[in-house]
Scaffold this motif. Structure first.
Motif, PDB file in Angstrom:
ATOM      1  N   VAL A  60      39.640  21.082  54.632  1.00 25.38           N
ATOM      2  CA  VAL A  60      39.947  22.101  53.832  1.00 25.38           C
ATOM      3  C   VAL A  60      40.642  22.736  54.135  1.00 25.38           C
ATOM      4  CG1 VAL A  60      38.785  23.543  51.856  1.00 25.38           C
ATOM      5  CG2 VAL A  60      37.904  21.313  52.693  1.00 25.38           C
ATOM      6  N   SER A  61      42.171  22.726  53.587  1.00 24.11           N
ATOM      7  CA  SER A  61      43.398  22.723  54.756  1.00 24.11           C
ATOM      8  C   SER A  61      43.747  24.670  53.382  1.00 24.11           C
ATOM      9  CB  SER A  61      44.353  22.798  54.315  1.00 24.11           C
ATOM     10  OG  SER A  61      45.325  22.491  53.245  1.00 24.11           O
ATOM     11  N   ASP A  62      42.795  24.270  52.213  1.00 26.68           N
ATOM     12  CA  ASP A  62      43.252  26.044  51.777  1.00 26.68           C
ATOM     13  C   ASP A  62      42.516  25.847  50.532  1.00 26.68           C
ATOM     14  OD1 ASP A  62      44.396  28.711  50.656  1.00 26.68           O
ATOM     15  OD2 ASP A  62      45.897  27.633  50.064  1.00 26.68           O
ATOM     16  N   PHE A  63      41.627  27.054  49.488  1.00 27.12           N
ATOM     17  CA  PHE A  63      41.209  26.667  47.918  1.00 27.12           C
ATOM     18  C   PHE A  63      42.138  27.481  47.061  1.00 27.12           C
ATOM     19  CE2 PHE A  63      37.872  28.760  50.964  1.00 27.12           C
ATOM     20  CZ  PHE A  63      37.178  29.906  50.146  1.00 27.12           C
ATOM     21  N   HIS A  64      41.632  28.403  45.646  1.00 18.24           N
ATOM     22  CA  HIS A  64      41.618  28.863  44.770  1.00 18.24           C
ATOM     23  C   HIS A  64      40.914  29.020  44.329  1.00 18.24           C
ATOM     24  CE1 HIS A  64      43.699  31.543  42.082  1.00 18.24           C
ATOM     25  NE2 HIS A  64      43.543  30.409  40.905  1.00 18.24           N
ATOM     26  N   VAL A  65      40.131  30.160  44.037  1.00 21.37           N
ATOM     27  CA  VAL A  65      39.266  30.858  43.277  1.00 21.37           C
ATOM     28  C   VAL A  65      39.269  31.088  42.382  1.00 21.37           C
ATOM     29  CG1 VAL A  65      36.850  32.531  43.322  1.00 21.37           C
ATOM     30  CG2 VAL A  65      38.087  31.549  45.776  1.00 21.37           C
ATOM     31  N   ILE A  66      38.718  30.134  40.749  1.00 15.79           N
ATOM     32  CA  ILE A  66      38.819  30.807  39.442  1.00 15.79           C
ATOM     33  C   ILE A  66      38.634  32.257  39.154  1.00 15.79           C
ATOM     34  CG2 ILE A  66      38.159  29.739  37.524  1.00 15.79           C
ATOM     35  CD1 ILE A  66      40.271  28.044  39.246  1.00 15.79           C
ATOM     36  N   PRO A  67      38.826  32.691  38.430  1.00 12.92           N
ATOM     37  CA  PRO A  67      37.795  34.621  38.637  1.00 12.92           C
ATOM     38  C   PRO A  67      36.991  33.872  37.682  1.00 12.92           C
ATOM     39  CG  PRO A  67      40.824  33.772  37.258  1.00 12.92           C
ATOM     40  CD  PRO A  67      40.052  32.421  37.876  1.00 12.92           C
ATOM     41  N   PRO A  68      35.591  35.137  38.302  1.00 16.16           N
ATOM     42  CA  PRO A  68      34.244  34.958  38.129  1.00 16.16           C
ATOM     43  C   PRO A  68      33.815  34.852  36.268  1.00 16.16           C
ATOM     44  CG  PRO A  68      35.285  36.453  40.100  1.00 16.16           C
ATOM     45  CD  PRO A  68      36.456  36.037  39.382  1.00 16.16           C
ATOM     46  N   GLN A  69      35.102  35.338  35.788  1.00 17.85           N
ATOM     47  CA  GLN A  69      34.475  35.644  34.202  1.00 17.85           C
ATOM     48  C   GLN A  69      34.964  34.480  33.303  1.00 17.85           C
ATOM     49  OE1 GLN A  69      33.068  38.459  32.486  1.00 17.85           O
ATOM     50  NE2 GLN A  69      32.713  36.641  31.253  1.00 17.85           N
ATOM     51  N   THR A  70      35.987  33.357  34.087  1.00 24.03           N
ATOM     52  CA  THR A  70      36.038  31.921  33.568  1.00 24.03           C
ATOM     53  C   THR A  70      35.073  31.459  34.250  1.00 24.03           C
ATOM     54  OG1 THR A  70      38.366  32.577  33.528  1.00 24.03           O
ATOM     55  CG2 THR A  70      37.899  30.027  33.690  1.00 24.03           C
ATOM     56  N   VAL A  71      34.540  31.139  35.440  1.00 19.01           N
ATOM     57  CA  VAL A  71      32.701  30.785  35.711  1.00 19.01           C
ATOM     58  C   VAL A  71      32.379  30.672  34.903  1.00 19.01           C
ATOM     59  CG1 VAL A  71      32.000  30.144  37.464  1.00 19.01           C
ATOM     60  CG2 VAL A  71      34.505  30.160  37.791  1.00 19.01           C
ATOM     61  N   ALA A  72      31.812  31.874  34.259  1.00 24.37           N
ATOM     62  CA  ALA A  72      30.851  32.538  33.847  1.00 24.37           C
ATOM     63  C   ALA A  72      30.570  31.736  31.911  1.00 24.37           C
ATOM     64  CB  ALA A  72      30.305  33.916  33.393  1.00 24.37           C
ATOM     65  N   ASP A  73      32.294  31.883  31.589  1.00 24.32           N
ATOM     66  CA  ASP A  73      32.811  31.707  30.856  1.00 24.32           C
ATOM     67  C   ASP A  73      32.083  30.107  30.004  1.00 24.32           C
ATOM     68  OD1 ASP A  73      33.098  33.664  29.572  1.00 24.32           O
ATOM     69  OD2 ASP A  73      35.380  33.698  29.861  1.00 24.32           O
ATOM     70  N   GLN A  74      32.286  29.032  31.205  1.00 23.35           N
ATOM     71  CA  GLN A  74      32.637  27.432  31.332  1.00 23.35           C
ATOM     72  C   GLN A  74      30.823  26.960  31.000  1.00 23.35           C
ATOM     73  OE1 GLN A  74      34.581  25.280  34.539  1.00 23.35           O
ATOM     74  NE2 GLN A  74      34.977  27.719  34.994  1.00 23.35           N
ATOM     75  N   VAL A  75      30.076  28.049  32.290  1.00 23.15           N
ATOM     76  CA  VAL A  75      28.265  28.142  31.551  1.00 23.15           C
ATOM     77  C   VAL A  75      27.991  28.482  30.119  1.00 23.15           C
ATOM     78  CG1 VAL A  75      26.081  28.494  32.910  1.00 23.15           C
ATOM     79  CG2 VAL A  75      28.075  28.032  34.569  1.00 23.15           C
ATOM     80  N   ARG A  76      28.191  29.445  29.664  1.00 19.24           N
ATOM     81  CA  ARG A  76      28.530  29.928  28.290  1.00 19.24           C
ATOM     82  C   ARG A  76      28.345  28.864  27.611  1.00 19.24           C
ATOM     83  NH1 ARG A  76      30.492  34.207  29.347  1.00 19.24           N
ATOM     84  NH2 ARG A  76      28.674  35.809  29.579  1.00 19.24           N
ATOM     85  N   VAL A  77      29.161  28.706  27.845  1.00 15.03           N
ATOM     86  CA  VAL A  77      29.786  27.944  26.385  1.00 15.03           C
ATOM     87  C   VAL A  77      29.478  26.585  26.522  1.00 15.03           C
ATOM     88  CG1 VAL A  77      32.349  29.154  25.714  1.00 15.03           C
ATOM     89  CG2 VAL A  77      32.455  26.819  27.623  1.00 15.03           C
TER      90      VAL A  77
END
Length: 283
Positions: free
Chosen positions: A58-75
């Motif tokens: 793994v040479s790099d990673f980009h973190v998705i905004p936490p609120q976006t992660v939570a919104d994916q779960v919620r919907v």
């Protein structure tokens, strides 16, 4: 042993994976979705991070905004509904806290009705760090206590509680103090043994689950596959010991079918399921 398939035209069982991507396709949400699909389960996804990786590292990673992660779960939960959820790479303290909060909100985990499998991913299979030290306390004290079952490998046990001077039973007891319902200490990384023995613990009794060790250099995604298969079995109503036994058998078969990919470690492969027509077991 296979999970029952849903007849054509009917909505199958749904399982949500909350995890990062793998651009090489061997682990993360790709491995989770592959196992879920081949088990006849509809895979839903909440992406936590986008990794830059291949078979070597793994040479790099980009973190998705936490609120976006939570919104994916919620919907997903509010509209589609799920029978179980699992977590994988969570990448940051803020993401861990957001996932714990939304899981509590929508009924995922011990306080709700939806089983939660927590795979405490802290490093890639090649040793690249995927979880900073600042996030470990959040993992230990906010998300793991919500888990129906915690599925660390020996490296992750070492990170969470320190295992160098402990037996597997002592490690399971130490892990269980975080508050999850069941703990499994996976023995797949103990390569000196001809048998792979996982230790399942509920705070009272130990259950040993063994299978022949599959000698292969291609085991990328094995932990994801075990956790995903466990979540699928729980969504079908299996109790935890039976779900883990099923998942261990599934992962063993997937290790047997692993294949080379690139210049590094290839993936375990659930594609064996496409080549075998097996009778469905009674529930």
């Amino acid at each position: 042993m296979l999970l029952p398939l849903t007849p054509d035209g009917q909505t199958p069982v749904r399982v949500l994976t909350i995890a990062g991507t793998d651009s090489g396709g061997s682990a993360g949400v790709q491995a989770d979705s592959r196992t879920m699909t081949l088990l006849g389960v509809h895979a839903c996804v909440a992406v936590t991070a986008v990794t830059v990786q291949n078979s070597l590292r793994v040479s790099d990673f980009h973190v998705i905004p936490p609120q976006t992660v939570a919104d994916q779960v919620r919907v997903v939960v509010s509209d589609i509904g799920i029978g179980a959820a699992k977590t994988g790479m969570l990448a940051s303290q803020a993401t861990i806290e957001a996932v714990a909060q939304v899981c509590a909100e929508v009924g995922i985990g011990q306080t709700g009705s939806i089983p939660l499998v927590v795979d405490p991913v802290a490093a890639s299979i090649n040793g690249d760090p995927l979880l900073p030290d600042s996030a470990l306390d959040a993992l230990r004290h906010t998300l793991i206590p919500m888990a129906t079952v915690l599925t660390p490998n020996l490296d992750e046990v070492r990170v969470l509680v320190g295992i160098d001077d402990r037996t597997a039973r002592q490690a399971a007891e130490a892990l269980h103090k975080f508050g999850q319902r069941w703990t499994i200490v996976k023995g797949g990384h103990l390569r000196s043994s001809p048998v792979s023995t996982d230790l399942l613990y509920d705070g009272d009794k130990f259950h040993e689950m063994s299978a022949p060790r599959i000698v292969t250099a291609h085991d990328h995604g094995a932990g994801d596959t075990l956790a995903a298969a466990t979540a699928c079995a729980l969504a079908h109503g299996y109790d935890v010991p039976l779900a883990i036994a099923f998942a261990k058998e599934w992962t063993t078969r997937s290790l047997q079918a692993s294949y080379p990919l690139g210049a590094g470690r290839g993936p375990v492969s659930a594609l064996w399921r496409l080549r075998e027509a097996a009778p469905l077991p009674p529930r």
